[in-house]
Design a protein around this motif. Structure first.
Motif, short mmCIF file in Angstrom:
data_model
loop_
_atom_site.label_atom_id
_atom_site.label_comp_id
_atom_site.label_asym_id
_atom_site.label_seq_id
_atom_site.Cartn_x
_atom_site.Cartn_y
_atom_site.Cartn_z
N VAL A 16 0.86 -1.18 0.00
CA VAL A 16 0.00 0.00 0.00
C VAL A 16 0.90 1.23 0.00
O VAL A 16 1.79 1.36 0.83
N ARG A 17 0.66 2.12 -0.96
CA ARG A 17 1.41 3.37 -1.05
C ARG A 17 0.46 4.50 -0.68
O ARG A 17 -0.63 4.62 -1.24
N THR A 18 0.86 5.33 0.28
CA THR A 18 0.04 6.47 0.67
C THR A 18 0.87 7.74 0.55
O THR A 18 2.11 7.69 0.53
N SER A 25 -4.23 6.77 -1.59
CA SER A 25 -3.62 5.46 -1.38
C SER A 25 -3.82 4.59 -2.60
O SER A 25 -4.86 4.65 -3.26
N ARG A 26 -2.81 3.77 -2.90
CA ARG A 26 -2.89 2.76 -3.95
C ARG A 26 -2.52 1.43 -3.32
O ARG A 26 -1.67 1.39 -2.44
N ARG A 27 -3.16 0.36 -3.77
CA ARG A 27 -2.94 -0.97 -3.18
C ARG A 27 -2.70 -1.98 -4.28
O ARG A 27 -3.39 -1.99 -5.29
N PHE A 63 5.97 9.67 -0.52
CA PHE A 63 5.17 8.47 -0.32
C PHE A 63 5.64 7.70 0.90
O PHE A 63 6.81 7.73 1.27
N THR A 64 4.70 6.99 1.50
CA THR A 64 4.97 6.01 2.55
C THR A 64 4.48 4.67 2.01
O THR A 64 3.42 4.59 1.40
N TRP A 65 5.28 3.63 2.22
CA TRP A 65 4.97 2.30 1.71
C TRP A 65 4.74 1.35 2.87
O TRP A 65 5.55 1.27 3.79
N SER A 66 3.64 0.62 2.81
CA SER A 66 3.32 -0.42 3.78
C SER A 66 3.40 -1.76 3.05
O SER A 66 2.71 -1.95 2.04
N GLU A 79 6.79 -0.74 7.47
CA GLU A 79 6.41 0.59 7.02
C GLU A 79 7.69 1.27 6.56
O GLU A 79 8.66 1.34 7.32
#
Length: 108
Positions: A16-18, A25-27, A63-66, A79
């Motif tokens: 997930v990118r937020t 957000s994109r998943r 961006f933050t990536w989960s 994260e």
């Protein structure tokens, strides 16, 4: 503990990118069998090296990536800040995104 179904994938990875300019957000999600390259990519990532504060974006519009992975009975989660998405992390995220693009959307 319940037994896993025989048709359960050996590996399942969700990315997930937020953040970014619009803050949307994109998943992406991908699964693979025991021989999948995703299994090797999951094991190459330094999951234990992720700091809790690593996901704090540095600067505007970052961006933050989960990244979450289930590999057999093992579950991992990380994260990552945009600047930490390199090496094995970048390879895993790129592989998941590519596989997600090649799978048709489910029919409703």
């Amino acid at each position: 503990m319940a037994a896993e179904p025989e048709d359960a994938p050996a590996v399942a990875v969700t990315v997930v990118r937020t953040g970014g300019l619009a803050g949307l957000s994109r998943r992406w999600h991908a699964v693979g069998g025991e021989e999948s390259d995703l299994v090797a990519l999951v094991h190459r990532c330094p999951w234990d090296d992720c700091r809790e504060d690593a996901a704090a974006p540095e600067g505007a519009d970052r961006f933050t990536w989960s990244v979450s992975a289930v590999c057999g009975s093992e579950e991992r989660h990380a994260e990552l800040a945009e600047h930490d998405l390199d090496g094995p992390w970048r390879e895993l995220v790129d592989a998941v995104r590519e596989r997600a693009r090649s799978v048709p959307a489910p029919q409703e």
